[in-house]
Design a protein around this motif. Structure first.
Motif, PDB file in Angstrom:
ATOM      1  N   TYR A  33       0.764  -1.152  -0.051  1.00 53.03           N
ATOM      2  CA  TYR A  33      -0.047  -0.054  -0.170  1.00 53.03           C
ATOM      3  C   TYR A  33       0.933   1.241  -0.071  1.00 53.03           C
ATOM      4  O   TYR A  33       1.889   1.279   0.524  1.00 53.03           O
ATOM      5  CB  TYR A  33      -0.910  -0.060   1.173  1.00 53.03           C
ATOM      6  CG  TYR A  33      -1.692  -1.328   1.653  1.00 53.03           C
ATOM      7  CD1 TYR A  33      -0.790  -2.262   2.320  1.00 53.03           C
ATOM      8  CD2 TYR A  33      -2.927  -1.446   1.530  1.00 53.03           C
ATOM      9  CE1 TYR A  33      -1.434  -3.386   2.587  1.00 53.03           C
ATOM     10  CE2 TYR A  33      -3.590  -2.648   1.982  1.00 53.03           C
ATOM     11  CZ  TYR A  33      -2.874  -3.516   2.473  1.00 53.03           C
ATOM     12  OH  TYR A  33      -3.319  -4.857   2.792  1.00 53.03           O
ATOM     13  N   TYR A  35       0.486   5.330   1.156  1.00 52.63           N
ATOM     14  CA  TYR A  35      -0.303   6.301   1.668  1.00 52.63           C
ATOM     15  C   TYR A  35       0.505   7.750   1.876  1.00 52.63           C
ATOM     16  O   TYR A  35       1.800   7.720   1.566  1.00 52.63           O
ATOM     17  CB  TYR A  35      -0.417   6.025   3.213  1.00 52.63           C
ATOM     18  CG  TYR A  35      -1.462   4.898   3.537  1.00 52.63           C
ATOM     19  CD1 TYR A  35      -0.849   3.709   3.501  1.00 52.63           C
ATOM     20  CD2 TYR A  35      -2.807   5.051   3.516  1.00 52.63           C
ATOM     21  CE1 TYR A  35      -1.717   2.507   3.792  1.00 52.63           C
ATOM     22  CE2 TYR A  35      -3.586   3.961   3.713  1.00 52.63           C
ATOM     23  CZ  TYR A  35      -3.064   2.686   3.859  1.00 52.63           C
ATOM     24  OH  TYR A  35      -3.833   1.557   4.263  1.00 52.63           O
ATOM     25  N   GLN A  37       0.723  11.264   3.711  1.00 51.19           N
ATOM     26  CA  GLN A  37       0.693  12.004   5.025  1.00 51.19           C
ATOM     27  C   GLN A  37       0.928  13.350   4.786  1.00 51.19           C
ATOM     28  O   GLN A  37       2.106  13.964   4.327  1.00 51.19           O
ATOM     29  CB  GLN A  37       1.355  11.279   6.110  1.00 51.19           C
ATOM     30  CG  GLN A  37       1.121  12.131   7.559  1.00 51.19           C
ATOM     31  CD  GLN A  37       1.806  11.332   8.595  1.00 51.19           C
ATOM     32  OE1 GLN A  37       2.858  10.585   8.539  1.00 51.19           O
ATOM     33  NE2 GLN A  37       1.297  11.485   9.822  1.00 51.19           N
ATOM     34  N   LEU A  43      -3.948  11.082   6.820  1.00 54.53           N
ATOM     35  CA  LEU A  43      -3.097   9.903   6.195  1.00 54.53           C
ATOM     36  C   LEU A  43      -4.372   9.596   5.289  1.00 54.53           C
ATOM     37  O   LEU A  43      -5.410   9.308   5.363  1.00 54.53           O
ATOM     38  CB  LEU A  43      -3.027   8.746   7.117  1.00 54.53           C
ATOM     39  CG  LEU A  43      -1.606   8.731   7.819  1.00 54.53           C
ATOM     40  CD1 LEU A  43      -1.894   8.111   8.933  1.00 54.53           C
ATOM     41  CD2 LEU A  43      -0.511   8.080   6.725  1.00 54.53           C
ATOM     42  N   PHE A  45      -4.985   7.195   1.530  1.00 49.51           N
ATOM     43  CA  PHE A  45      -4.844   6.044   0.860  1.00 49.51           C
ATOM     44  C   PHE A  45      -4.639   6.711  -0.561  1.00 49.51           C
ATOM     45  O   PHE A  45      -5.471   7.360  -1.066  1.00 49.51           O
ATOM     46  CB  PHE A  45      -6.119   5.019   0.718  1.00 49.51           C
ATOM     47  CG  PHE A  45      -5.940   4.055  -0.182  1.00 49.51           C
ATOM     48  CD1 PHE A  45      -6.783   4.054  -1.427  1.00 49.51           C
ATOM     49  CD2 PHE A  45      -4.898   2.933  -0.175  1.00 49.51           C
ATOM     50  CE1 PHE A  45      -6.704   2.971  -2.335  1.00 49.51           C
ATOM     51  CE2 PHE A  45      -5.015   2.004  -0.965  1.00 49.51           C
ATOM     52  CZ  PHE A  45      -5.678   1.993  -2.208  1.00 49.51           C
ATOM     53  N   LEU A  91       4.263   7.563   2.715  1.00 50.75           N
ATOM     54  CA  LEU A  91       4.434   6.070   3.342  1.00 50.75           C
ATOM     55  C   LEU A  91       3.900   4.678   2.797  1.00 50.75           C
ATOM     56  O   LEU A  91       2.753   4.904   2.062  1.00 50.75           O
ATOM     57  CB  LEU A  91       3.446   6.064   4.726  1.00 50.75           C
ATOM     58  CG  LEU A  91       3.955   7.137   5.786  1.00 50.75           C
ATOM     59  CD1 LEU A  91       2.779   7.533   6.837  1.00 50.75           C
ATOM     60  CD2 LEU A  91       5.222   6.753   6.330  1.00 50.75           C
ATOM     61  N   GLN A 102      -0.819  -4.068   8.650  1.00 50.47           N
ATOM     62  CA  GLN A 102      -0.172  -3.214   7.704  1.00 50.47           C
ATOM     63  C   GLN A 102       0.914  -2.823   8.588  1.00 50.47           C
ATOM     64  O   GLN A 102       0.699  -2.064   9.499  1.00 50.47           O
ATOM     65  CB  GLN A 102      -1.019  -2.403   7.095  1.00 50.47           C
ATOM     66  CG  GLN A 102      -2.051  -2.836   6.008  1.00 50.47           C
ATOM     67  CD  GLN A 102      -2.870  -1.641   5.579  1.00 50.47           C
ATOM     68  OE1 GLN A 102      -2.408  -0.482   5.312  1.00 50.47           O
ATOM     69  NE2 GLN A 102      -3.900  -2.022   5.127  1.00 50.47           N
ATOM     70  N   PHE A 104       4.160  -0.297   8.454  1.00 50.28           N
ATOM     71  CA  PHE A 104       4.746   0.569   7.566  1.00 50.28           C
ATOM     72  C   PHE A 104       6.258   0.629   7.586  1.00 50.28           C
ATOM     73  O   PHE A 104       6.957   0.659   8.648  1.00 50.28           O
ATOM     74  CB  PHE A 104       4.121   1.955   8.270  1.00 50.28           C
ATOM     75  CG  PHE A 104       2.558   1.989   7.865  1.00 50.28           C
ATOM     76  CD1 PHE A 104       1.751   1.466   8.621  1.00 50.28           C
ATOM     77  CD2 PHE A 104       2.141   3.030   7.036  1.00 50.28           C
ATOM     78  CE1 PHE A 104       0.257   1.594   8.305  1.00 50.28           C
ATOM     79  CE2 PHE A 104       0.784   3.086   6.686  1.00 50.28           C
ATOM     80  CZ  PHE A 104      -0.290   2.367   7.500  1.00 50.28           C
ATOM     81  N   ARG A 109      10.090  11.725   2.791  1.00 51.67           N
ATOM     82  CA  ARG A 109       9.473  13.228   3.236  1.00 51.67           C
ATOM     83  C   ARG A 109      10.024  13.921   1.788  1.00 51.67           C
ATOM     84  O   ARG A 109      11.080  14.077   1.241  1.00 51.67           O
ATOM     85  CB  ARG A 109      10.318  13.861   4.219  1.00 51.67           C
ATOM     86  CG  ARG A 109       9.820  15.199   4.594  1.00 51.67           C
ATOM     87  CD  ARG A 109      10.356  15.790   5.940  1.00 51.67           C
ATOM     88  NE  ARG A 109      10.130  14.637   7.074  1.00 51.67           N
ATOM     89  CZ  ARG A 109       8.984  14.870   7.846  1.00 51.67           C
ATOM     90  NH1 ARG A 109       7.999  15.695   7.642  1.00 51.67           N
ATOM     91  NH2 ARG A 109       8.960  13.759   8.670  1.00 51.67           N
TER      92      ARG A 109
END
Lengths: 113, 115
Positions: A33, A35, A37, A43, A45, A91, A102, A104, A109
């Motif tokens: 996955y 994501y 942020q 957060l 998806f 992420l 899940q 992470f 960044r």
């Protein structure tokens, strides 16, 4: 064992440039996955890969965003023609097929100037 | 549709006092619920989850959470907080009846534990 790894840890780019973000999931995890942020958005998806199935791209914010997963392992998230609003922490997470948890990575960044 | 609400942006407690971080969810059926913690400049670390069974779930670092179906809540608790618990906490939910595995996260709660 090794966790999810992501590279680079930090990326500074100029508006309009393309960037590639890499994710290496936990060995044996078939689900992956992405994501995002960001301040004010929490957060979000972005995209989900499960084995050899077609990815779920429903969270990608625009057609400038794309992702691929080669050989069912490493994934690359590509952002074309970056904009300042793309600045965020990206992420990656992975999980086993039937395992709900899940795990992470540390994130990348991204700062678009 | 699935969603999570964390009603408090910040929680401040003194070291040694009980810590509670609130979470409520919205899911059509029975939810899968998760808590994650994020330390500065780090990724999310898994704390605990509720899938089925006992409503009281115990997790890492002395944290626990209680699933309350009637109140649609999944509050995170720790009996005695430590300064090192200061971090950003996220609650997440997944509807197991959906065909995907993506999580929906709350906005996060910043916990500050003062010495």
């Amino acid at each position: 064992g090794a966790g999810v790894s992501q590279s680079p840890s930090n990326k500074v780019t100029e508006k309009g440039k393309d960037v590639e973000l890499r994710c290496d999931p936990i060995s044996g995890h078939t689900a992956l996955y992405w994501y995002r942020q960001s301040l004010g958005q929490g957060l979000e998806f972005l995209i989900y890969f499960q084995g050899n199935s077609a990815p779920d791209k429903s969270g990608l914010p625009s057609d400038r965003f794309s992702a691929e997963r080669t050989g069912g392992s490493v994934s690359t998230l590509t952002i074309q023609r970056t904009q300042q609003e793309d600045s965020a922490v990206y992420l990656c997470a992975s999980s086993l097929v039937r395992e709900e948890t899940q795990y992470f990575g540390p994130g990348t960044r991204l700062l678009v100037l | 549709a699935q969603s999570v609400a964390q009603p408090e942006d910040q929680v401040n407690v003194a070291e040694g006092n009980p810590l509670t971080v609130k979470c409520t969810y919205s899911v059509s059926g029975n939810p899968y619920l998760f808590w994650y913690v994020q330390y500065p400049n780090r990724g999310l670390q898994f704390l605990l989850k509720y899938i089925t069974g006992d409503n009281l779930v115990k997790g890492s670092y002395g944290f626990e959470a209680e699933f309350n179906k009637s109140q649609t809540s999944f509050h995170l608790k720790k009996p005695s907080a430590l300064v090192s618990d200061s971090a950003l906490y996220f609650c997440a939910v997944r509807d197991p009846r959906s065909n995907d595995y993506k999580l929906s996260f709350g906005a996060g709660t910043t916990v500050t534990v003062r010495a």
